[in-house]
Scaffold this motif. Structure first.
Motif, mmCIF file in Angstrom:
data_model
loop_
_atom_site.group_PDB
_atom_site.id
_atom_site.type_symbol
_atom_site.label_atom_id
_atom_site.label_comp_id
_atom_site.label_asym_id
_atom_site.label_seq_id
_atom_site.Cartn_x
_atom_site.Cartn_y
_atom_site.Cartn_z
ATOM 1 N N UNK A 98 0.775 -1.232 0.000
ATOM 2 C CA UNK A 98 0.000 0.000 0.000
ATOM 3 C C UNK A 98 0.811 1.289 0.000
ATOM 4 N N UNK A 99 0.170 2.325 0.495
ATOM 5 C CA UNK A 99 0.726 3.680 0.451
ATOM 6 C C UNK A 99 1.819 3.935 1.481
ATOM 7 N N UNK A 100 1.946 3.065 2.472
ATOM 8 C CA UNK A 100 2.925 3.267 3.539
ATOM 9 C C UNK A 100 3.850 2.055 3.640
ATOM 10 N N UNK A 101 4.717 1.883 2.648
ATOM 11 C CA UNK A 101 5.582 0.707 2.656
ATOM 12 C C UNK A 101 6.627 0.795 3.774
ATOM 13 N N UNK A 102 7.085 -0.356 4.246
ATOM 14 C CA UNK A 102 8.107 -0.384 5.289
ATOM 15 C C UNK A 102 9.493 -0.126 4.712
ATOM 16 N N UNK A 103 10.484 0.012 5.585
ATOM 17 C CA UNK A 103 11.873 0.022 5.139
ATOM 18 C C UNK A 103 12.150 -1.327 4.476
ATOM 19 N N UNK A 104 13.102 -1.333 3.539
ATOM 20 C CA UNK A 104 13.265 -2.549 2.756
ATOM 21 C C UNK A 104 14.680 -2.668 2.216
ATOM 22 N N UNK A 105 15.164 -3.886 2.130
ATOM 23 C CA UNK A 105 16.405 -4.213 1.427
ATOM 24 C C UNK A 105 16.079 -5.289 0.414
ATOM 25 N N UNK A 106 16.658 -5.173 -0.776
ATOM 26 C CA UNK A 106 16.454 -6.189 -1.812
ATOM 27 C C UNK A 106 17.814 -6.534 -2.401
ATOM 28 N N UNK A 107 18.129 -7.809 -2.428
ATOM 29 C CA UNK A 107 19.389 -8.262 -3.003
ATOM 30 C C UNK A 107 19.128 -9.408 -3.966
ATOM 31 N N UNK A 108 20.097 -9.649 -4.831
ATOM 32 C CA UNK A 108 20.047 -10.798 -5.728
ATOM 33 C C UNK A 108 21.035 -11.819 -5.185
ATOM 34 N N UNK A 109 20.552 -13.037 -5.044
ATOM 35 C CA UNK A 109 21.368 -14.093 -4.457
ATOM 36 C C UNK A 109 20.814 -15.447 -4.874
ATOM 37 N N UNK A 110 21.697 -16.433 -5.074
ATOM 38 C CA UNK A 110 21.164 -17.780 -5.278
ATOM 39 C C UNK A 110 20.412 -18.200 -4.013
ATOM 40 N N UNK A 111 19.298 -18.870 -4.170
ATOM 41 C CA UNK A 111 18.490 -19.279 -3.030
ATOM 42 C C UNK A 111 18.710 -20.759 -2.733
ATOM 43 N N UNK A 112 18.475 -21.128 -1.485
ATOM 44 C CA UNK A 112 18.720 -22.497 -1.037
ATOM 45 C C UNK A 112 17.745 -23.476 -1.677
ATOM 46 N N UNK A 113 16.509 -23.047 -1.896
ATOM 47 C CA UNK A 113 15.530 -23.893 -2.573
ATOM 48 C C UNK A 113 15.293 -23.347 -3.969
ATOM 49 N N UNK A 114 14.720 -24.157 -4.839
ATOM 50 C CA UNK A 114 14.518 -23.777 -6.234
ATOM 51 C C UNK A 114 13.280 -22.894 -6.362
ATOM 52 N N UNK A 115 13.459 -21.618 -6.038
ATOM 53 C CA UNK A 115 12.366 -20.659 -6.148
ATOM 54 C C UNK A 115 12.936 -19.330 -6.629
ATOM 55 N N UNK A 116 12.066 -18.386 -6.875
ATOM 56 C CA UNK A 116 12.471 -17.096 -7.417
ATOM 57 C C UNK A 116 12.650 -16.018 -6.358
ATOM 58 N N UNK A 117 12.107 -16.230 -5.144
ATOM 59 C CA UNK A 117 12.088 -15.167 -4.149
ATOM 60 C C UNK A 117 11.983 -15.739 -2.734
ATOM 61 N N UNK A 118 12.597 -15.021 -1.792
ATOM 62 C CA UNK A 118 12.421 -15.300 -0.363
ATOM 63 C C UNK A 118 12.295 -13.948 0.340
ATOM 64 N N UNK A 119 11.412 -13.877 1.325
ATOM 65 C CA UNK A 119 11.198 -12.644 2.070
ATOM 66 C C UNK A 119 11.114 -12.969 3.556
ATOM 67 N N UNK A 120 11.796 -12.157 4.379
ATOM 68 C CA UNK A 120 11.537 -12.173 5.817
ATOM 69 C C UNK A 120 11.121 -10.780 6.221
ATOM 70 N N UNK A 121 10.583 -10.655 7.427
ATOM 71 C CA UNK A 121 10.149 -9.317 7.855
ATOM 72 C C UNK A 121 10.178 -9.172 9.358
ATOM 73 N N UNK A 122 10.158 -7.913 9.767
ATOM 74 C CA UNK A 122 10.042 -7.541 11.177
ATOM 75 C C UNK A 122 8.844 -6.616 11.304
ATOM 76 N N UNK A 123 7.995 -6.898 12.287
ATOM 77 C CA UNK A 123 6.821 -6.056 12.566
ATOM 78 C C UNK A 123 6.906 -5.597 14.028
ATOM 79 N N UNK A 124 6.174 -4.536 14.351
ATOM 80 C CA UNK A 124 6.190 -4.008 15.710
ATOM 81 C C UNK A 124 4.799 -3.510 16.119
ATOM 82 N N UNK A 125 4.422 -3.856 17.350
ATOM 83 C CA UNK A 125 3.224 -3.325 17.998
ATOM 84 C C UNK A 125 3.636 -2.987 19.428
ATOM 85 N N UNK A 126 3.272 -1.823 19.890
ATOM 86 C CA UNK A 126 3.607 -1.450 21.266
ATOM 87 C C UNK A 126 2.998 -2.455 22.222
ATOM 88 N N UNK A 127 3.801 -2.960 23.173
ATOM 89 C CA UNK A 127 3.272 -3.963 24.109
ATOM 90 C C UNK A 127 2.252 -3.359 25.057
#
Length: 127
Positions: A98-127
């Motif tokens: 959407x209109x408020x994307x998070x900070x992001x890093x994108x790199x090109x790298x061979x992946x461990x499994x035979x796929x085109x993309x892998x993504x991880x993320x960090x989210x935050x909610x005040x406890x």
């Protein structure tokens, strides 16, 4: 501080148990392990657009289980297998985050499994 683990073992190709949690929350942060375009233990067929949508669906399901949503995402890391997929992936990312994307890093790298993309993320909610 309480640490909560979601899915104490990831599931890999063929349903094998992997030695990590799908996600861990601590102190209001949710750390989601790298996700691929996997459904029922197998990578889906399809181009970068189809695989990117599936990866983001997988991330969304894990976040929902932990009580987080896209509005809580603060950082995303993306690994692409092929640099030529960058612009097509960007369109999917813009559509899904959407209109408020998070900070992001994108790199090109061979992946461990035979796929085109892998993504991880960090989210935050005040406890």
């Amino acid at each position: 501080m309480t640490i909560q683990r979601y899915g104490t073992h990831g599931t890999g190709s063929g349903g094998q148990r992997l030695p990590f949690a799908r996600a861990t929350s601590a102190g209001g942060f949710l750390y989601v392990s790298g996700q691929t375009a996997m459904v029922d233990g197998e990578i889906i067929n399809g181009n970068i657009v189809a695989q990117a949508h599936q990866v983001i669906d997988n991330l969304a399901a894990i976040m929902k289980e932990a009580g987080y949503g896209f509005e809580d995402v603060v950082k995303v890391n993306i690994w692409l297998d092929d640099a030529r997929d960058f612009w097509s992936f960007n369109k999917v990312f813009a559509e899904r985050f959407g209109e408020h994307p998070p900070a992001r890093s994108t790199v090109v790298s061979p992946l461990v499994v035979d796929c085109k993309i892998e993504i991880d993320l960090t989210a935050f909610k005040a406890p």
